[in-house]
Design an enzyme around this catalytic site. Sequence first.
Site, PDB file in Angstrom:
ATOM      1  CG  ASP A   1      -6.077  -3.070  -3.860  1.00 35.44           C
ATOM      2  OD1 ASP A   1      -6.951  -2.659  -3.086  1.00 35.44           O
ATOM      3  OD2 ASP A   1      -4.988  -2.495  -4.027  1.00 35.44           O
TER       4      ASP A   1
ATOM      5  CG  HIS B   1      -4.879  -3.175  -0.177  1.00 34.22           C
ATOM      6  ND1 HIS B   1      -4.380  -2.378  -1.175  1.00 34.22           N
ATOM      7  CD2 HIS B   1      -4.322  -2.710   0.978  1.00 34.22           C
ATOM      8  CE1 HIS B   1      -3.567  -1.465  -0.672  1.00 34.22           C
ATOM      9  NE2 HIS B   1      -3.500  -1.658   0.643  1.00 34.22           N
ATOM     10  CD  GLU B   2      -5.250  -6.569   4.860  1.00 37.31           C
ATOM     11  OE1 GLU B   2      -5.179  -7.639   5.485  1.00 37.31           O
ATOM     12  OE2 GLU B   2      -5.865  -5.577   5.294  1.00 37.31           O
TER      13      GLU B   2
ATOM     14  CB  SER C   1      -0.967  -0.047   1.189  1.00 38.52           C
ATOM     15  OG  SER C   1      -1.989   0.898   1.058  1.00 38.52           O
TER      16      SER C   1
ATOM     17  CB  CYS D   1      -2.651   0.344  -4.307  1.00 38.35           C
ATOM     18  SG  CYS D   1      -2.531   1.624  -3.039  1.00 38.35           S
TER      19      CYS D   1
END
Length: 461
Positions: free
Chosen positions: A378, A435-436, A181, A381
Amino acid sequence: MFGISTILTLASATFAFASPVLVDRRSFQVQNGVNYTVFEHAATGATLSFVTNSGVCETTPGVNQYSGYLSVGENMPSTAPLAMWLNGGPGCSSMIGLFQENGPCTFNNVSGSTPVLNPHSWNNFANMLYVDQPIGTGFSFGTDDATSTVTAAPFVWKLLQAFYAHFPTYENRNFGLFTESYGGHYGPEFASYFESQNAGIDQGKVSGMKIPLVALGINNGWFDPILQYKAYIDYSLTNPYRPLINSSQAATYLKAYDRRCLPELNTCSSSGTDAACKNADNTCFNKIEGPIQIGSDFDVYDLRAPSQDPFPPETYVSYLRDPAIQSKIGAQRVYKECPNAPFKKFVSTGDDARSFLSTLSTVIQSGIQVLIWAGDADWICNTAGVQAVISRLQFAQSADFNSKSLTAYTASGVQYGVFKTAGNLSFLNVFNAGHEVPAYQPALSLQAFIQTLSQQPLSST
């Protein structure tokens, strides 16, 4: 895999810089019934304090755990590398990574209030440092002058100096920096700062111990706002899951980008002033990022889900706020996942609108192994923006890298994404991941981590 000790850093950046001392000092203290080992580092004035084997999180027999205001592991294999994990924000705790992504225990896919061991923990391969920074993040507290990515780097360097001074056995271990991120800012700048300090030590201009940086990994990073604000439009229209806008809306947003957002970002880049960069960030958010979010019900970290997606679960936050757990790990403040105070400091300097594309190119040129990867679900980003960034990187093999097509990336014969590699740079687009990334695809993530920290380009297994 072999089991090794975990270094559990629950707010390493919280230490206060004490009055100068002539020699390193070690002592033992009892605070609120908790036993701490305290180390005062003469060279930087840093103070480290930690609790031994709290029984929280890591419970594997034979694996040691230390937690507190710098957590460190002893009696580790002499060849195991050391890696640091940083979450983004700016101002978000790296306990996110520890409990939701790649740490030794997890609440993912678990019902109840107690974590279980994570079979894909990155400490299966390396000694891990999870660092809460800047100060005010997570369990950390105190005051500092970190109001930007550039001003935050020296604090992390000082933390590592104190770590090496207290535990010199790790001085010569290969070191990797992994982040996500806002790590698209942190990763390039911190790596560049570590390398410049190493050069200063070699030249006799800096007093300290060299950080043997061999690898940098950044997933779903925020690197360059000029490229990535435009990518919000492209990805929202053409992502592989569901369009968030139609072609007419995309044209409207693109016009706003060209007429309002891009000129402000160029002014930020050319002038470098806090005011110009803060204005650019506000303009681009108000014209592009914010309206797209408001116009559709989706989670910015996983567009497949509605807003407030429950995965990965936030169970760990309640767990860390339990007074009994806080006492066991030696925490001196109530846990705050992503508090506003450190975030606002970075906002005040327009740090978000500054590009670290050139810095990333310089780090790649230095020769360390670099992995840039992205979960394809995601939004915040997104992979379209990340791929735009990597296409602009400048290094010896950049022409070769850009000419290559993405091919299947497999772990134990299972395809998890597509990748390409040239020289010391690898890019990986991870399927079915938000995202993760390590939370969604833990087996792939562990393999990519091991290959990168082993100074190897990505390769399928």
